[in-house]
Write a protein that holds these residues in place. Structure first.
Motif, PDB file in Angstrom:
ATOM      1  N   LYS A 192       0.801  -1.223  -0.146  1.00  0.00           N
ATOM      2  CA  LYS A 192      -0.015  -0.037   0.133  1.00  0.00           C
ATOM      3  C   LYS A 192       0.874   1.236   0.092  1.00  0.00           C
ATOM      4  O   LYS A 192       2.036   1.158   0.094  1.00  0.00           O
ATOM      5  CB  LYS A 192      -0.953  -0.140   1.281  1.00  0.00           C
TER       6      LYS A 192
ATOM      7  N   CYS B 290       1.963   2.037   3.862  1.00  0.00           N
ATOM      8  CA  CYS B 290       2.274   0.787   5.110  1.00  0.00           C
ATOM      9  C   CYS B 290       2.606  -0.373   4.103  1.00  0.00           C
ATOM     10  O   CYS B 290       2.679  -0.180   2.978  1.00  0.00           O
ATOM     11  CB  CYS B 290       1.019   0.511   5.878  1.00  0.00           C
TER      12      CYS B 290
ATOM     13  N   CYS C  25       1.105  -3.462   3.883  1.00  0.00           N
ATOM     14  CA  CYS C  25       0.143  -4.375   3.858  1.00  0.00           C
ATOM     15  C   CYS C  25       0.375  -4.790   2.270  1.00  0.00           C
ATOM     16  O   CYS C  25       0.330  -3.947   1.306  1.00  0.00           O
ATOM     17  CB  CYS C  25      -1.247  -4.007   3.958  1.00  0.00           C
TER      18      CYS C  25
ATOM     19  N   VAL D 140      -4.501  -5.775   6.580  1.00  0.00           N
ATOM     20  CA  VAL D 140      -4.762  -4.667   7.230  1.00  0.00           C
ATOM     21  C   VAL D 140      -3.555  -4.474   8.329  1.00  0.00           C
ATOM     22  O   VAL D 140      -3.140  -5.456   8.867  1.00  0.00           O
ATOM     23  CB  VAL D 140      -6.003  -4.396   7.680  1.00  0.00           C
ATOM     24  N   CYS D 141      -3.448  -3.306   8.735  1.00  0.00           N
ATOM     25  CA  CYS D 141      -2.532  -2.854   9.969  1.00  0.00           C
ATOM     26  C   CYS D 141      -2.676  -1.608  10.613  1.00  0.00           C
ATOM     27  O   CYS D 141      -3.661  -1.174  10.048  1.00  0.00           O
ATOM     28  CB  CYS D 141      -0.892  -2.714   9.435  1.00  0.00           C
TER      29      CYS D 141
ATOM     30  N   CYS E  92      -3.086   1.166   7.945  1.00  0.00           N
ATOM     31  CA  CYS E  92      -4.260   1.528   7.038  1.00  0.00           C
ATOM     32  C   CYS E  92      -5.717   1.383   7.893  1.00  0.00           C
ATOM     33  O   CYS E  92      -6.842   1.585   7.322  1.00  0.00           O
ATOM     34  CB  CYS E  92      -4.177   0.659   5.750  1.00  0.00           C
TER      35      CYS E  92
HETATM   36 ZN    ZN Z   1      -1.560  -1.512   6.334  1.00  0.00          ZN
END
Ligand code: ZN
Ligand code: ADP
Ligand code: MG
Length: 479
Positions: free
Chosen positions: A21, A24, A26, A38-39, A42
């Protein structure tokens, strides 16, 4: 004839083909179970900080160069604030008054009544980088759910000048833009999966009037067909409003594909509604001239230049050049087969007539049912007179989906062309002897009768006789 002219400007959101992304690490892979990519960043959790993806910058610069845009050395990320359930931070990181690129153009081909297609230059106001939102889904009974896998994916938004004058021009602009972005490896061109999305701004004005009318913004039209239908519907709707003495209001409208209508979603928001301000968690984006030049050296030839080259240097017709450049992998296949065979037009014709029927494309990848070397070898068999062009099509049909050598298939089918002049003469002689009346007619000047004899010889030899040799032998025997 309408008394109005349409004015259209398009905003395209194109997902950059990065593995991870924008801010980040991901994954951006499509189709994973909801909320598994996801993290904290995000998901917009407090305290998580964005770190810009360098690959996204490189791809964004490629897009800018392909669109003839100037790249700004120092651009600024900005927060665009709004509330929506698919936007967990409550703001989108975008660019506002200092985008990374602007002042470009895109040339498109437009139909002109009764004359040759013409080139039209459409201004590109700007291209800026931003992050995508997640997806709200409403097909879960009486609740709505949110998938944040897409949240934070890197996008470029490409904004055109209001230079387009019809739904057809708008569709052509989109096709050309999509083709270029796919060719340069920036975007996968997938409208259905939403990686290439378009909003259309549409207004009308009385013919001859310079001032633009009030526009409606049509949201997320996810196919070329719908782009045309939605814009044409909107033009007609606005004409109806003006003709009945009303006023077009500035608003955001959606496209209802079932009803074939646009519908009002909300009054158009203004920039101030978004309370833009510079993103405090990211430094200015610095793109040096040296970096831009480095990216420029890796740019492939763009489709329009490639088509021109195929016409100029390969002797292709404009139509053939168009077909052979519809997908980068089709071009690669054609050029690979040409390198092995040597004849541009013969290879081009065969690729168009046979190979393209069996190609599956998906985004940047294409699956061919045969290899370029199989096609080159097959065409060589025709050149050598081993098989006829017609037989080549049969061999091709047997070759599809296999890695068999065409020469082996020719043997299997027992269709080696007969080029033994003794054998051909013998059949020709028999055929002529058996049809004295027709032979007389030919000698008396009815030259079309030659076809009758060729047909008989081909029937006798089950199509395996070399046609040039048959023609020559028959002419000799009948003269
Ligand atoms: Zn993320
Ligand atoms: P916003 O971000 O609010 O959508 P922009 O100024 O960025 O506004 O413009 C968006 C798009 O609208 C551009 O593609 C522009 O060409 C187009 N546009 C602007 N004015 C008109 C108009 N009167 N009719 C049709 N399109 C327009
Ligand atoms: Mg807009």
């Amino acid at each position: 004839m309408s008394r109005y002219e349409a004015v259209i400007g398009l905003e395209v959101h194109a997902q950059l083909l990065t593995k991870t992304k924008a801010f980040c690490s991901c994954s951006t892979a499509f189709g994973a179970p909801p909320n598994t990519q996801v993290c904290p960043t995000c998901l917009g959790l407090p305290g998580a900080l964005p770190v810009l993806n360098g690959k996204a910058v490189e791809l964004a610069v490629r897009a800018a160069l392909a669109l003839n845009c100037a790249v700004r050395n120092e651009s600024i990320f900005a927060r665009k604030n709004y509330f929506y359930p698919d936007l967990p931070k409550g703001y989108q990181i975008s660019q506002y008054d200092r985008p990374y690129s602007e002042h470009g153009y895109l040339d498109i081909t437009v139909e002109t009544k009764g004359s040759e297609p013409a080139t039209k230059r459409v201004g590109i106001t700007r291209a800026h980088m931003e992050e995508d939102a997640g997806k709200n889904m409403h097909e879960h009974g009486d609740v709505s759910v949110v998938d944040l896998n897409r949240s934070g994916t890197a996008l470029v938004e490409i904004v055109s000048e209001p230079d387009l004058r019809s739904a057809d021009e708008a569709a052509e602009y989109l096709k050309t833009l999509r083709e270029i972005l796919v060719f340069i490896g920036v975007n996968d061109g997938n409208l259905e999966e939403g990686s290439f999305r378009c909003d259309a701004n549409v207004s009308i004005r009385p013919l001859g009037q310079e001032k633009f009318g009030t526009r409606a913004e049509l949201k997320n039209i996810n196919s070329f067909k719908f782009v045309r239908e939605a814009i044409n519907y909107e033009i007609a709707r606005q004409e109806g409003v003006l003709e009945s003495g009303g006023k077009v209001i500035q608003e955001t409208r959606g496209w209802d594909e079932k009803a074939g209508k646009t519908f009002s979603m909300r009054s158009k928001e203004e920039a101030q509604d978004y309370r833009y301000f510079p993103e405090p968690d990211l430094p200015p984006l610095v793109i040096s001239d040296a970096f831009v030049e480095e990216v420029r050296t890796t740019m492939p030839e763009l489709p329009a230049a490639r088509r021109a080259r195929f016409v100029r240097d390969h002797g292709q017709t404009p139509y053939a050049a168009q077909v052979l450049t519809t997908h980068p992998e089709v071009t690669r296949f054609y050029e690979e087969a040409v390198a092995l065979h040597g004849d541009f037009v013969k290879v081009g014709n065969f690729v168009q007539a046979e190979v393209l029927r069996d190609v599956q494309t998906r985004g940047l990848t294409a699956t061919f049912s045969v290899s370029a070397s199989q096609v080159a070898e097959l065409l060589k068999l025709v050149d050598q007179g081993d098989i006829s062009g017609k037989q080549a099509k049969e061999v091709y049909a047997k070759m599809v989906g296999t890695s068999k050598a065409p020469a082996d298939i020719v043997k299997e089918l027992g269709m080696q062309q007969v080029t033994d002049s003794g054998a051909i003469d013998e059949v020709c002689k028999r055929v002529v002897d058996e049809s004295p009346k027709q032979a007389e007619a030919y000698k008396a000047g009815k030259v079309a009768m030659l076809g009758y004899f060729v047909g008989l010889v081909m029937k006798e030899t089950k199509g395996s006789a070399n046609p040039q040799m048959v023609n020559a032998a028959l002419k000799r025997l009948l003269s």
